[in-house]
Design an enzyme around this catalytic site. Structure first.
Site, PDB file in Angstrom:
ATOM      1  N   LYS A  43       0.837  -1.212   0.000  1.00 11.94           N
ATOM      2  CA  LYS A  43       0.000   0.000   0.000  1.00 11.94           C
ATOM      3  C   LYS A  43       0.869   1.258   0.000  1.00 11.94           C
ATOM      4  O   LYS A  43       0.637   2.190  -0.764  1.00 11.94           O
ATOM      5  CB  LYS A  43      -0.899  -0.012   1.241  1.00 11.94           C
ATOM      6  CG  LYS A  43      -1.547   1.318   1.568  1.00 11.94           C
ATOM      7  CD  LYS A  43      -2.431   1.243   2.786  1.00 11.94           C
ATOM      8  CE  LYS A  43      -1.763   1.521   4.102  1.00 11.94           C
ATOM      9  NZ  LYS A  43      -1.468   2.936   4.399  1.00 11.94           N
ATOM     10  N   ASN A  44       1.860   1.278   0.880  1.00 12.32           N
ATOM     11  CA  ASN A  44       2.636   2.506   1.056  1.00 12.32           C
ATOM     12  C   ASN A  44       3.577   2.797  -0.109  1.00 12.32           C
ATOM     13  O   ASN A  44       4.135   3.880  -0.191  1.00 12.32           O
ATOM     14  CB  ASN A  44       3.436   2.458   2.369  1.00 12.32           C
ATOM     15  CG  ASN A  44       2.517   2.585   3.573  1.00 12.32           C
ATOM     16  OD1 ASN A  44       1.323   2.845   3.423  1.00 12.32           O
ATOM     17  ND2 ASN A  44       3.073   2.397   4.758  1.00 12.32           N
ATOM     18  N   CYS A  50      -5.139  12.284  13.462  1.00 13.17           N
ATOM     19  CA  CYS A  50      -5.861  11.019  13.337  1.00 13.17           C
ATOM     20  C   CYS A  50      -5.599  10.209  14.586  1.00 13.17           C
ATOM     21  O   CYS A  50      -4.938  10.674  15.505  1.00 13.17           O
ATOM     22  CB  CYS A  50      -5.434  10.257  12.097  1.00 13.17           C
ATOM     23  SG  CYS A  50      -3.823   9.533  12.275  1.00 13.17           S
ATOM     24  N   ARG A  84       0.331  14.189  13.271  1.00  6.66           N
ATOM     25  CA  ARG A  84       0.629  14.040  11.849  1.00  6.66           C
ATOM     26  C   ARG A  84       0.591  15.366  11.070  1.00  6.66           C
ATOM     27  O   ARG A  84      -0.251  15.582  10.198  1.00  6.66           O
ATOM     28  CB  ARG A  84      -0.278  12.981  11.211  1.00  6.66           C
ATOM     29  CG  ARG A  84      -0.176  11.652  11.921  1.00  6.66           C
ATOM     30  CD  ARG A  84      -0.805  10.528  11.170  1.00  6.66           C
ATOM     31  NE  ARG A  84       0.063   9.964  10.164  1.00  6.66           N
ATOM     32  CZ  ARG A  84      -0.227   8.885   9.451  1.00  6.66           C
ATOM     33  NH1 ARG A  84      -1.367   8.266   9.648  1.00  6.66           N
ATOM     34  NH2 ARG A  84       0.599   8.414   8.549  1.00  6.66           N
ATOM     35  N   ASP A 127       4.605   0.408  12.180  1.00  9.70           N
ATOM     36  CA  ASP A 127       3.426  -0.255  11.613  1.00  9.70           C
ATOM     37  C   ASP A 127       3.310  -1.723  12.025  1.00  9.70           C
ATOM     38  O   ASP A 127       2.325  -2.386  11.674  1.00  9.70           O
ATOM     39  CB  ASP A 127       3.432  -0.147  10.078  1.00  9.70           C
ATOM     40  CG  ASP A 127       3.029   1.247   9.606  1.00  9.70           C
ATOM     41  OD1 ASP A 127       2.628   2.063  10.440  1.00  9.70           O
ATOM     42  OD2 ASP A 127       3.123   1.505   8.392  1.00  9.70           O
ATOM     43  N   ARG A 136      -8.330  -0.698   4.935  1.00  8.20           N
ATOM     44  CA  ARG A 136      -7.446   0.312   4.318  1.00  8.20           C
ATOM     45  C   ARG A 136      -6.099  -0.296   3.926  1.00  8.20           C
ATOM     46  O   ARG A 136      -5.430   0.226   3.042  1.00  8.20           O
ATOM     47  CB  ARG A 136      -7.201   1.455   5.301  1.00  8.20           C
ATOM     48  CG  ARG A 136      -8.425   2.319   5.569  1.00  8.20           C
ATOM     49  CD  ARG A 136      -8.071   3.495   6.470  1.00  8.20           C
ATOM     50  NE  ARG A 136      -6.765   3.996   6.050  1.00  8.20           N
ATOM     51  CZ  ARG A 136      -5.789   4.321   6.890  1.00  8.20           C
ATOM     52  NH1 ARG A 136      -5.957   4.217   8.196  1.00  8.20           N
ATOM     53  NH2 ARG A 136      -4.634   4.748   6.432  1.00  8.20           N
TER      54      ARG A 136
HETATM   55  C1  UD1 Z   1       4.268   6.698   6.442  1.00 12.05           C
HETATM   56  C2  UD1 Z   1       3.431   5.452   6.227  1.00 12.05           C
HETATM   57  C3  UD1 Z   1       2.876   4.950   7.557  1.00 12.05           C
HETATM   58  C4  UD1 Z   1       3.996   4.744   8.553  1.00 12.05           C
HETATM   59  C5  UD1 Z   1       4.859   5.997   8.660  1.00 12.05           C
HETATM   60  C6  UD1 Z   1       6.073   5.775   9.531  1.00 12.05           C
HETATM   61  C7  UD1 Z   1       2.555   5.843   4.009  1.00 12.05           C
HETATM   62  C8  UD1 Z   1       1.348   6.068   3.167  1.00 12.05           C
HETATM   63  N1  UD1 Z   1       2.335   5.787   5.343  1.00 12.05           N
HETATM   64  O1  UD1 Z   1       3.417   7.698   6.972  1.00 12.05           O
HETATM   65  O2  UD1 Z   1       2.203   3.714   7.320  1.00 12.05           O
HETATM   66  O3  UD1 Z   1       3.442   4.479   9.829  1.00 12.05           O
HETATM   67  O4  UD1 Z   1       5.322   6.384   7.356  1.00 12.05           O
HETATM   68  O5  UD1 Z   1       6.827   4.707   9.096  1.00 12.05           O
HETATM   69  O6  UD1 Z   1       3.642   5.651   3.520  1.00 12.05           O
HETATM   70  N2  UD1 Z   1       5.894  14.536  10.815  1.00 12.05           N
HETATM   71  C9  UD1 Z   1       5.948  15.877  11.103  1.00 12.05           C
HETATM   72  N3  UD1 Z   1       5.838  16.761  10.064  1.00 12.05           N
HETATM   73  C10 UD1 Z   1       5.698  16.357   8.769  1.00 12.05           C
HETATM   74  C11 UD1 Z   1       5.656  14.976   8.488  1.00 12.05           C
HETATM   75  C12 UD1 Z   1       5.756  14.078   9.527  1.00 12.05           C
HETATM   76  O7  UD1 Z   1       6.068  16.290  12.261  1.00 12.05           O
HETATM   77  O8  UD1 Z   1       5.613  17.214   7.874  1.00 12.05           O
HETATM   78  C13 UD1 Z   1       5.980  13.556  11.921  1.00 12.05           C
HETATM   79  C14 UD1 Z   1       4.674  12.761  12.067  1.00 12.05           C
HETATM   80  O9  UD1 Z   1       3.736  13.448  12.849  1.00 12.05           O
HETATM   81  C15 UD1 Z   1       5.164  11.481  12.723  1.00 12.05           C
HETATM   82  C16 UD1 Z   1       6.565  11.309  12.131  1.00 12.05           C
HETATM   83  O10 UD1 Z   1       6.944  12.572  11.602  1.00 12.05           O
HETATM   84  O11 UD1 Z   1       5.266  11.664  14.111  1.00 12.05           O
HETATM   85  C17 UD1 Z   1       6.637  10.251  11.050  1.00 12.05           C
HETATM   86  O12 UD1 Z   1       5.784  10.592   9.992  1.00 12.05           O
HETATM   87  P1  UD1 Z   1       6.069  10.204   8.469  1.00 12.05           P
HETATM   88  O13 UD1 Z   1       7.366   9.479   8.378  1.00 12.05           O
HETATM   89  O14 UD1 Z   1       5.882  11.426   7.652  1.00 12.05           O
HETATM   90  O15 UD1 Z   1       4.913   9.188   8.180  1.00 12.05           O
HETATM   91  P2  UD1 Z   1       3.883   9.212   6.984  1.00 12.05           P
HETATM   92  O16 UD1 Z   1       4.586   9.526   5.715  1.00 12.05           O
HETATM   93  O17 UD1 Z   1       2.699  10.012   7.355  1.00 12.05           O
END
Ligand code: UD1
Length: 422
Positions: A22-23, A116, A121, A305, A397
């Site tokens: 998915k990711n 969420c 996030r 995850d 999902r």
């Molecule tokens: C992706 C994965 C999700 C997985 C996560 C961490 C997808 C679709 N989803 O989510 O399944 O759990 O990686 O391995 O690929 N953060 C900030 N600011 C930002 C972006 C992130 O503070 O602009 C923080 C988030 O709140 C979180 C951390 O960074 O605490 C990790 O987030 P991130 O690595 O961005 O995860 P996702 O890309 O949302």
């Protein structure tokens, strides 16, 4: 509301093929709009999040066809840069359209994806990175309008190796003028998959999988056919399910290198794992042992995850285990539900202390998010008695008909539809 009903206690046994990730599929589908023409993506899992992404592509002007697990996207008529709020609220991954729409149309209008169940996030790292590439951002707290007359390569250092921010910046930079260097990039296998896809369309990107990614911008990309990698989290979920049910399962079509940290933890817990190319044999016949300390953090560390799923295994292991969650601040919602099934877990800030118990008991529980739901399914498979899981739309999902996957391995699991009263 549909529910899953599980009669626990049957060891999983047999062989299963693991569906596409998915990711990886979500950002790759979003990136398909960067080329004009027909892009074919193979091994796309049939998930509700993928359905939302295909809906967004259609709303932007793409023609989308499905042929089995192949998605065919014709992007010739992409003209729309507005992503409706209703789609943004259904799926955070809508933000993957930012980089591609900026590259293709120079503009994107969308809404904050909001918080969420697993944490705040934010998307500040996405926005900062795009701003460094010359994007002008108007953010009124809910609606965000990004415009770029021209994307220009830059040296960008991420404050945290965010998966999504790394991907969004990579996509925008792929068609920027000049070179971008992204430092402290996330190293997840799905980012390598996105790099391979973009390069198959003519991009010039190296370094994905390390913490420095270098992108030489190109003026245009061309359509290609591409196959998505197997889903390492689905594979890890099945491995844990096999172990806790004392089963014996063969996983076909996996990439064991993507699961190194999970394999290490499972072996420390006493699970037997044999690897032969892209096949993995998992056998849970021995005693499960506590694992002193597991810390979730960005790849290649133990994945957040799989945190909730491994907690089920540790709930049944001899001794006390500690799991520290460092990626998402709110990712222990499954603990209350597992406790209702007899698990002995105490949470203190971002650490969970898990004392193994001899068995779990069936109960009616609620999936609070995707991976929490997967953990409850695993718990139900091993529990004594009947487990009913509600709110299973979360599970859909990320797992393509989880009940069919598990039934093919001998589990006693059913999806029940609501009774409609005339
Ligand atoms: C992706 C994965 C999700 C997985 C996560 C961490 C997808 C679709 N989803 O989510 O399944 O759990 O990686 O391995 O690929 N953060 C900030 N600011 C930002 C972006 C992130 O503070 O602009 C923080 C988030 O709140 C979180 C951390 O960074 O605490 C990790 O987030 P991130 O690595 O961005 O995860 P996702 O890309 O949302």
């Amino acid at each position: 509301m549909e529910k899953l009903v599980i009669e626990g206690g049957k060891p999983l046994s047999g062989a299963i093929s693991i569906h596409g990730a998915k990711n990886a599929a979500l950002p790759i589908l979003a990136a398909s709009i960067m080329a004009e023409g027909t892009v074919k993506i193979e091994n796309v899992p049939d998930l509700s999040d993928i359905g939302v992404m295909l809906g967004i592509l259609r709303s932007l002007g793409c023609k989308v066809e499905l042929a089995g697990d192949t998605v065919i996207v014709n992007t010739n008529a992409v003209h729309q840069y507005h992503i409706p709020e209703s789609l943004m609220s259904q799926m955070r991954s809508s933000i993957f359209l930012m980089g591609p729409l900026l590259a293709r149309l120079g503009k994107v209008e969308l809404y904050q994806p909001g918080g969420c169940a697993i944490g705040e996030r934010k998307i500040d790292l996405h926005l900062k990175g795009l701003a460094a590439l010359g994007v002008v951002i108007e953010d009124n707290g809910s609606r965000i309008v990004c415009t770029a007359k021209e994307l220009v390569g830059a040296d960008i250092v991420l404050d945290y190796p965010s998966v999504g921010a790394t991907e969004n910046i990579m996509m925008a930079a792929a068609m920027a003028r000049g070179k971008t260097t992204l430092t402290n990039a996330a190293r997840e296998p799905e980012i390598q998959d996105l790099q391979n896809f973009l390069n198959a369309m003519g991009a010039r990107i190296i370094g994905a999988g390390t913490d420095t990614i270098t992108i030489e911008g190109v003026p245009e990309l061309v359509p290609c056919t591409y196959r998505i990698i197997p889903d390492r989290i689905v594979a890890g979920t099945i491995m844990i399910a096999a172990a806790v049910t004392r089963g014996s399962v063969t996983l076909n079509g996996v990439c064991p290198a993507h699961l190194t940290s999970a394999i290490h933890v499972l072996k420390r817990a006493g699970v037997q794992i044999t690897i032969d190319g892209d096949i993995m044999y998992v056998c849970g016949s021995g005693r499960l042992k506590a694992v002193e300390r597991i810390v979730t953090s960005p790849y290649p560390s133990f994945p957040t995850d799989l945190q909730s799923q491994i907690m089920v295994l540790l709930s049944l292991a001899d001794g006390v285990s500690i799991v520290k969650e460092t990626v998402f601040e709110g990712r222990f919602k499954h603990v209350d539900e597992l406790s209702r099934m007899g698990a002995d877990i105490r949470v203190d800030l971002n650490s969970a202390f898990i004392r193994g118990v001899p068995r779990l008991y069936g109960a009616t529980v609620e999936a609070t998010d995707l991976r929490a739901g997967a953990a409850l399914v695993i718990a139900g498979l091993t529990a004594q008695g009947t487990t009913v899981i509600e709110q299973i739309h979360h599970i859909d999902r990320g797992y393509d008909r989880i009940e069919l996957m598990l039934r093919s391995l001998g589990a006693n699991i059913l999806r029940t539809a609501p009774v409609v009263m005339e």
